[in-house]
Motif scaffolding. Structure first.
Motif, PDB file in Angstrom:
ATOM      1  N   VAL A   1     -21.296 -52.878 -33.463  1.00  0.00           N
ATOM      2  CA  VAL A   1     -20.936 -51.582 -32.868  1.00  0.00           C
ATOM      3  C   VAL A   1     -19.701 -51.763 -31.993  1.00  0.00           C
ATOM      4  O   VAL A   1     -19.675 -52.645 -31.113  1.00  0.00           O
ATOM      5  CB  VAL A   1     -22.085 -51.013 -32.008  1.00  0.00           C
ATOM      6  CG1 VAL A   1     -21.659 -49.699 -31.359  1.00  0.00           C
ATOM      7  CG2 VAL A   1     -23.334 -50.812 -32.852  1.00  0.00           C
ATOM      8  N   PHE A   2     -18.680 -50.917 -32.221  1.00  0.00           N
ATOM      9  CA  PHE A   2     -17.486 -50.938 -31.376  1.00  0.00           C
ATOM     10  C   PHE A   2     -17.787 -50.063 -30.166  1.00  0.00           C
ATOM     11  O   PHE A   2     -17.768 -48.832 -30.235  1.00  0.00           O
ATOM     12  CB  PHE A   2     -16.272 -50.416 -32.148  1.00  0.00           C
ATOM     13  CG  PHE A   2     -14.968 -50.604 -31.419  1.00  0.00           C
ATOM     14  CD1 PHE A   2     -14.502 -51.882 -31.123  1.00  0.00           C
ATOM     15  CD2 PHE A   2     -14.204 -49.513 -31.036  1.00  0.00           C
ATOM     16  CE1 PHE A   2     -13.300 -52.072 -30.454  1.00  0.00           C
ATOM     17  CE2 PHE A   2     -12.999 -49.690 -30.360  1.00  0.00           C
ATOM     18  CZ  PHE A   2     -12.548 -50.980 -30.071  1.00  0.00           C
ATOM     19  N   GLU A   3     -18.124 -50.705 -29.057  1.00  0.00           N
ATOM     20  CA  GLU A   3     -18.670 -50.008 -27.885  1.00  0.00           C
ATOM     21  C   GLU A   3     -17.832 -48.845 -27.371  1.00  0.00           C
ATOM     22  O   GLU A   3     -18.379 -47.817 -26.968  1.00  0.00           O
ATOM     23  CB  GLU A   3     -18.912 -51.007 -26.751  1.00  0.00           C
ATOM     24  CG  GLU A   3     -20.111 -51.918 -26.967  1.00  0.00           C
ATOM     25  CD  GLU A   3     -21.429 -51.170 -26.878  1.00  0.00           C
ATOM     26  OE1 GLU A   3     -21.471 -50.102 -26.263  1.00  0.00           O
ATOM     27  OE2 GLU A   3     -22.420 -51.667 -27.442  1.00  0.00           O
ATOM     28  N   PRO A   4     -16.497 -48.939 -27.345  1.00  0.00           N
ATOM     29  CA  PRO A   4     -15.730 -47.818 -26.778  1.00  0.00           C
ATOM     30  C   PRO A   4     -15.989 -46.474 -27.451  1.00  0.00           C
ATOM     31  O   PRO A   4     -15.913 -45.432 -26.788  1.00  0.00           O
ATOM     32  CB  PRO A   4     -14.272 -48.265 -26.964  1.00  0.00           C
ATOM     33  CG  PRO A   4     -14.336 -49.761 -26.932  1.00  0.00           C
ATOM     34  CD  PRO A   4     -15.617 -50.094 -27.643  1.00  0.00           C
ATOM     35  N   ASN A   5     -16.274 -46.472 -28.739  1.00  0.00           N
ATOM     36  CA  ASN A   5     -16.550 -45.191 -29.401  1.00  0.00           C
ATOM     37  C   ASN A   5     -17.945 -45.134 -30.016  1.00  0.00           C
ATOM     38  O   ASN A   5     -18.310 -44.141 -30.650  1.00  0.00           O
ATOM     39  CB  ASN A   5     -15.496 -44.882 -30.473  1.00  0.00           C
ATOM     40  CG  ASN A   5     -15.408 -45.953 -31.550  1.00  0.00           C
ATOM     41  OD1 ASN A   5     -16.340 -46.732 -31.764  1.00  0.00           O
ATOM     42  ND2 ASN A   5     -14.271 -46.002 -32.239  1.00  0.00           N
ATOM     43  N   GLN A   6     -18.725 -46.200 -29.816  1.00  0.00           N
ATOM     44  CA  GLN A   6     -20.108 -46.265 -30.297  1.00  0.00           C
ATOM     45  C   GLN A   6     -20.223 -46.095 -31.819  1.00  0.00           C
ATOM     46  O   GLN A   6     -21.237 -45.624 -32.326  1.00  0.00           O
ATOM     47  CB  GLN A   6     -20.962 -45.193 -29.596  1.00  0.00           C
ATOM     48  CG  GLN A   6     -21.262 -45.485 -28.143  1.00  0.00           C
ATOM     49  CD  GLN A   6     -22.118 -46.754 -27.977  1.00  0.00           C
ATOM     50  OE1 GLN A   6     -23.196 -46.857 -28.549  1.00  0.00           O
ATOM     51  NE2 GLN A   6     -21.613 -47.711 -27.206  1.00  0.00           N
ATOM     52  N   ARG A   7     -19.179 -46.483 -32.527  1.00  0.00           N
ATOM     53  CA  ARG A   7     -19.214 -46.411 -33.992  1.00  0.00           C
ATOM     54  C   ARG A   7     -19.379 -47.806 -34.586  1.00  0.00           C
ATOM     55  O   ARG A   7     -19.184 -48.807 -33.913  1.00  0.00           O
ATOM     56  CB  ARG A   7     -17.921 -45.777 -34.518  1.00  0.00           C
ATOM     57  CG  ARG A   7     -17.747 -44.317 -34.095  1.00  0.00           C
ATOM     58  CD  ARG A   7     -16.437 -43.761 -34.622  1.00  0.00           C
ATOM     59  NE  ARG A   7     -16.251 -42.364 -34.220  1.00  0.00           N
ATOM     60  CZ  ARG A   7     -15.165 -41.661 -34.462  1.00  0.00           C
ATOM     61  NH1 ARG A   7     -14.145 -42.219 -35.117  1.00  0.00           N
ATOM     62  NH2 ARG A   7     -15.077 -40.400 -34.063  1.00  0.00           N
TER      63      ARG A   7
END
Length: 357
Positions: A106-112
């Motif tokens: 998960v790419f935390e800054p955008n939660q995608r």
């Protein structure tokens, strides 16, 4: 937040170090999967501070791609904490958080979902889980070089890490001194400073209902406490003095929570009762040099008991603000952290209030 930042804070002074450190440093090569494991169990940790994670998805993807392609990547800088033996990330948080996000999926800054984007065709759109077994193994075994530093002397404050952190902090928005301290000296004392910073009298005096994002309000509280408890031992630079005071009492063992709470709350409440929101503001904003000495002088008087003659206290305060000698070591001075100037303003404030009934 006040319309303008408090005057004469120590981060505005050009201060030179007047002492030397004994520091051990060594290199270590960490496989990526080992770094991820250590970050998950907390043995390597990224401190929380203002700048945070700034890479976008494409930048993060290209870093992972570099590892997959076997390209060399910049090293990281870690500091070993003496008490816990954990490793604090001084430089390299973007790289470390990126690999952690990729392994978590998960790419935390955008939660995608963290799938690689705008990289070589063979990797484009892939996640850690959808990489081929060979590529996952190559990524796991990729090496990120690290430099690890440990302060040997002095042994009780870890203050050298502050200066290393400060000098490596050259990209983006420069961190303020208290932001760096919050990273390095996280612990019970730092938590207490954050708690005291919400005291309503202090918030009204500082001029903002919310804490300063750059932590300059917490720094002023720390400055008062350091000069109250250790003022007799003050040595410039102020920056180093505050580092040492916070570092040595990081876990509230030298001065306990109740003693610190008592002296700050009793003093700030008395100041607000007498001077209201105008306290420590010879002009239109808080002057840090006026604040630190008036608070110390008032706190010293309160050690003898409550003040009944508030009118006399106010009169002495107003006389002090009009005294040329006092103005020369506060408002009019560009060298407010010089030892003799600090001692002069502290003694003037203590003497002004000591006989108030």
């Amino acid at each position: 937040m006040p319309k303008t930042a408090p005057q004469n804070l120590e981060d505005s002074d050009e201060e030179l170090l007047t002492f030397k450190y004994s520091i051990t440093s060594y290199g270590a090569d960490y496989p990526v999967d080992s770094l991820v494991k250590r970050m998950k169990n907390g043995s390597i940790y990224v401190p929380q501070f203002q700048r945070g994670y700034v890479w976008d998805h494409r930048e993060a993807s290209r870093f992972i791609e570099s590892l997959l392609l076997g390209l060399p990547v910049p090293g990281i800088f870690l500091a070993k904490e003496q008490d816990t033996q954990k490793l604090l990330v001084i430089d390299g948080q973007q790289r470390l958080k990126t690999i952690q996000y990729f392994y978590d999926g998960v790419f935390e800054p955008n939660q995608r979902e963290f799938s690689l984007t705008k990289v070589a065709d063979e990797f484009d759109g892939l996640t850690y889980q959808t990489l081929s077994e060979e590529d996952r193994r190559r990524l796991d075994d990729s090496i990120i070089p690290a430099t690890i530093v440990k302060q040997d002397e002095p042994s009780d404050d870890n203050s050298s890490i502050y200066y290393i952190f400060e000098r490596l902090n050259t990209g983006g928005q420069q961190l303020k001194p208290q932001e760096i301290r919050a990273c390095i000296y996280h612990g019970e004392f730092n938590n207490l400073l954050a708690e005291l910073n919400y005291h309503q009298c202090w918030r009204d005096i500082y001029g903002s209902p919310k804490p300063d994002k750059r932590m300059r309000d917490q720094e002023m509280i720390l400055r008062f406490l350091a000069l109250y408890f250790e003022g007799d031992n003050y040595q410039k630079p102020m920056k180093g003095f505050l580092n040492q005071f916070l570092g040595q009492n990081r876990y509230l063992k030298k001065y306990d929570k109740s003693a610190i709470q008592l002296v700050f709350i009793r003093t700030i409440e008395t100041a607000y009762e007498v001077w209201g929101g105008r306290a420590f503001k010879p002009k239109n904003q808080i002057n840090a040099a006026v604040f630190d000495c008036i608070m110390v002088g008032l706190a010293r008087r309160l050690e003898k008991g409550l003040i009944n003659d508030k009118e006399s206290l106010n009169t002495n305060y107003q006389h002090l603000l009009k005294s040329q000698n006092f103005l020369d070591v506060t408002v009019n001075s560009s060298r407010t952290t010089e030892k003799y100037i600090v001692q002069s303003r502290l003694s003037q404030a203590i003497n002004a209030f000591e006989n108030v009934q």
